[in-house]
Design a protein around this motif. Structure first.
Motif, short mmCIF file in Angstrom:
data_model
loop_
_atom_site.label_atom_id
_atom_site.label_comp_id
_atom_site.label_asym_id
_atom_site.label_seq_id
_atom_site.Cartn_x
_atom_site.Cartn_y
_atom_site.Cartn_z
N ALA A 1 0.83 -1.20 0.00
CA ALA A 1 0.00 0.00 0.00
C ALA A 1 0.87 1.25 0.00
N PHE B 1 -7.05 3.13 -17.53
CA PHE B 1 -6.15 2.12 -17.00
C PHE B 1 -5.62 2.51 -15.62
N HIS C 1 -8.17 2.12 -13.01
CA HIS C 1 -8.38 0.71 -12.65
C HIS C 1 -7.30 0.22 -11.68
N VAL C 2 -6.03 0.48 -11.98
CA VAL C 2 -4.99 0.00 -11.07
C VAL C 2 -5.05 0.75 -9.73
N ARG D 1 -7.80 1.53 -8.24
CA ARG D 1 -8.80 0.81 -7.46
C ARG D 1 -8.23 -0.49 -6.93
N LEU D 2 -7.33 -1.10 -7.69
CA LEU D 2 -6.72 -2.34 -7.21
C LEU D 2 -5.78 -2.07 -6.04
N SER D 3 -5.43 -0.80 -5.84
CA SER D 3 -4.62 -0.46 -4.67
C SER D 3 -5.50 -0.06 -3.50
N GLY D 4 -6.81 -0.18 -3.69
CA GLY D 4 -7.71 0.06 -2.58
C GLY D 4 -8.32 1.45 -2.54
N LEU D 5 -8.15 2.24 -3.60
CA LEU D 5 -8.81 3.56 -3.61
C LEU D 5 -10.27 3.40 -3.97
N PRO D 6 -11.16 4.16 -3.32
CA PRO D 6 -12.56 4.14 -3.74
C PRO D 6 -12.70 4.71 -5.16
N VAL E 1 -0.28 6.52 -8.49
CA VAL E 1 -1.71 6.82 -8.34
C VAL E 1 -2.21 6.62 -6.92
N HIS E 2 -1.66 5.65 -6.20
CA HIS E 2 -2.18 5.39 -4.85
C HIS E 2 -1.38 6.11 -3.77
#
Lengths: 287, 304
Positions: free
Chosen positions: B76, B96, B99-100, B102-107, B150-151
């Motif tokens: 994370a 894209f 999407h990634v 969100r895969l890191s846990g962002l709403p 991004v995250h």
């Protein structure tokens, strides 16, 4: 380090909001996969095939519903719809499964997924769920349309609706069986190659090539060979399960009293495919 | 603040290949260069930090966390940009990266906002709505960097970020990495086999070779007190050399240049005065930092 108290014009903003857990992550991947299955968020070209197939199945169901409302009888029932559409389902799975997994292998995007809190099991679960849902939607929605027609044209009121619902639910179960068998086999095949055309060819080949084996076994002189012949191909395996569970004798396959074997094989086949898929992605996830 | 600490970290692959041997290093926040030839163990080191593979022995802590036991917590806080091509061609960059994210846990909404933020920071504006397949290599590298940002990680692991870029693209990427490390307050580990470009932007440097630690230190301490003045005159080079020697400088001729070590602040003025006294046409007078590479060469020969 950025200095405190200095406001940059387009400075970088740290993210203070919540970070969601594994559930949200699975959901995001599942929705992404389901959308990809129907070409949503992709170019128009990738929508043609899935919507074409879904449209044909829907059209068949609507015609069927029309016949029922005029004559009071189905052209085919909930189960026969799945059986009749089997080839379309095969082609659908052969196109969509590579779209879901081969594409990720080809573009090399997996390291980006697995360097995030995504595990091999999450990835496999989301992809299987997406393809199972896609195939189920393709068969289940037309079945539901048939149900609506049945329910609205019934002459026995609420009782008729209940009766129709009693037919629909096992029909949906049957569609779900189709969805699981096709999804697990085609995802496993598709996960082995990054080339979509190869994957699609491989999937169709597995379903096509196994059908003649059933035929060959059926002309052997042994009675047991006839009874076991259906195990050789996924499609006849599904029919075998239906014959076993519904006690049918008119489906062109004689399984004798070996029905449970069909049930066991269906279960084992799905489980084996999913485990192999998981093993495959465990290896991929360590890069 | 120490962000990465390893203790006798060793990784041996199945076939008896040792990728990392007894690596003990402590790294402070900032921009860190990880240099080594191909196959030196850089990528293995990164994979271990991400918890993708477990070390054979020894220990590793990233932000005081163990990447094997607390994989999700580490991931994370870490963003990873792989070396290879890793972008799907048929989606837009903005989709894209969302999407990634969100895969890191962002709403969902946060992921979308941060995706366009990250793409803007790496310099992609209107292009981000186009399909990635049509991007140039430089733009793809930027998207790869944006997806790692991004995250909002605290540490970025960049594997060969300048790979395949032209000189201008290289400069832009390095400037960007430097900005991320200094303005955004995110620590960056930059993997490279090109020492020259890493030393320009890094605060500290880890050099590994064949899985062994060659040297780990801050760049400033590696190059401190080793400045050299290069003097070039169009004629009278020899006269100047002897004049400088009488002034007590250690002069080394290098082609048409004279290299004079700068031991003190007044040395510069004294050299300039010597040139003026001889009335020579001065071409060039430039202060050269010892390149880090020279330090490594010296060290390596010492090792042998």
């Amino acid at each position: 380090m950025s200095e405190a108290g200095v406001i940059h014009d387009i400075g970088y903003q740290r993210y203070q909001g919540p970070r969601l857990g594994r559930g949200a992550l699975l959901q995001a991947m599942y929705v992404h996969g389901l959308r990809a299955a129907f070409g949503l968020g992709r170019s128009a070209k990738s929508k043609i095939f899935p919507w074409g197939v879904a449209g044909i199945v829907l059209l068949v169901a609507v015609i069927n519903a029309g016949v029922r409302s005029q004559t009071g009888n189905w052209l085919f029932d909930y189960y026969q719809l799945d059986d009749t559409m089997s080839w379309l389902v095969i082609f659908f799975a052969a196109i969509v499964a590579p779209e879901l997994v081969s594409r990720d292998i080809r573009s090399g995007v997996l390291p980006l997924y697995f360097s995030r809190p995504v595990r091999a099991a999450d990835y496999v679960m989301a992809k299987v769920a997406a393809l199972v849902s896609a195939v189920f939607l393709m068969l289940g929605v037309p079945q539901f349309i048939m149900f609506l027609t049945g329910a609205f044209t019934t002459k026995t009121g609420m009782r008729g609706v209940w009766h129709e619902l009693g037919l629909l639910i096992p029909g949906w179960g049957y569609s779900l069986l189709w969805a699981f068998i096709f999804a697990s086999i085609s995802l496993l095949i598709a996960s082995l190659t990054g080339k979509r055309a190869f994957a699609a060819g491989g999937i169709v080949a597995v379903f096509l090539m196994t059908a003649p084996i059933v035929g060959v076994l059926n002309v052997l002189p042994s009675e047991t060979a006839h009874h076991l012949s259906g195990l050789a191909s996924p499609i006849s395996l599904i029919s075998g399960v239906e014959i076993w569970l519904r006690d049918r004798t008119d489906l062109g396959l004689d399984i004798g009293n070996l029905g449970p074997i069909y049930g066991i094989e269906a279960f084992c086949l799905i489980a084996a495919c999913l485990l192999l898929l998981l093993a495959r992605y465990r290896k991929v996830a360590s890069l | 603040m120490t962000i990465i600490a390893t203790q006798a970290l060793t990784k041996t692959y199945g076939g008896g290949v040792t990728a990392l041997a007894d690596l003990t290093v402590e790294v402070d926040a900032g921009v860190i260069g990880l240099v080594g030839a191909n196959g030196a163990g850089k990528s293995t080191f990164i994979k271990i930090m991400l918890g993708l593979i477990a070390p054979s022995s020894g220990s590793l802590r990233v932000f005081e966390l163990d990447p094997v036991a607390e994989t999700d917590k580490v991931r994370a806080r870490v963003g990873y940009m792989p070396e290879n091509d890793c972008l799907p061609p048929d989606v837009s960059a903005s989709e894209f990266v969302t999407h990634v994210g969100r895969l890191s846990g962002l709403p969902k909404t946060a992921a979308r906002e941060r995706a366009s933020e990250a793409l803007r920071h790496v310099g992609l504006y209107e292009e981000r709505y186009r399909q990635i397949g049509g991007y140039s290599t430089g733009m793809k590298q930027r998207v790869k960097l944006a997806q790692a940002l991004v995250h909002d990680p605290d540490l970025l692991l960049l594997d060969e970020p300048t790979n395949g870029l032209d000189p201008a693209g290289r400069d832009a990427m390095l400037t960007l990495v430097h900005r991320i490390g200094n303005e955004f307050g995110i620590s960056v580990v930059v993997c490279s086999h090109l020492l020259g470009e890493v030393e320009r932007i890094c605060d500290s440097l880890i050099a590994i070779e064949g899985g062994h630690l060659l040297r780990a230190d801050r760049i400033s301490s590696m190059t401190a007190a080793s400045d050299v003045l290069a003097v070039e005159v169009s004629e009278g080079t020899d006269e100047l050399a002897s004049a400088l020697r009488t002034l007590g400088f250690k002069v080394t001729p290098e082609g048409r240049l004279l290299l004079v070590p700068l031991e003190s602040d007044v040395a510069y003025d004294r050299i300039l005065q010597a040139v003026a006294d001889l009335d020579l046409p001065l071409h060039r007078l430039d202060q050269r930092r010892h390149r880090v590479a020279e330090l490594f060469t010296a060290k390596e020969t010492a090792d042998v």
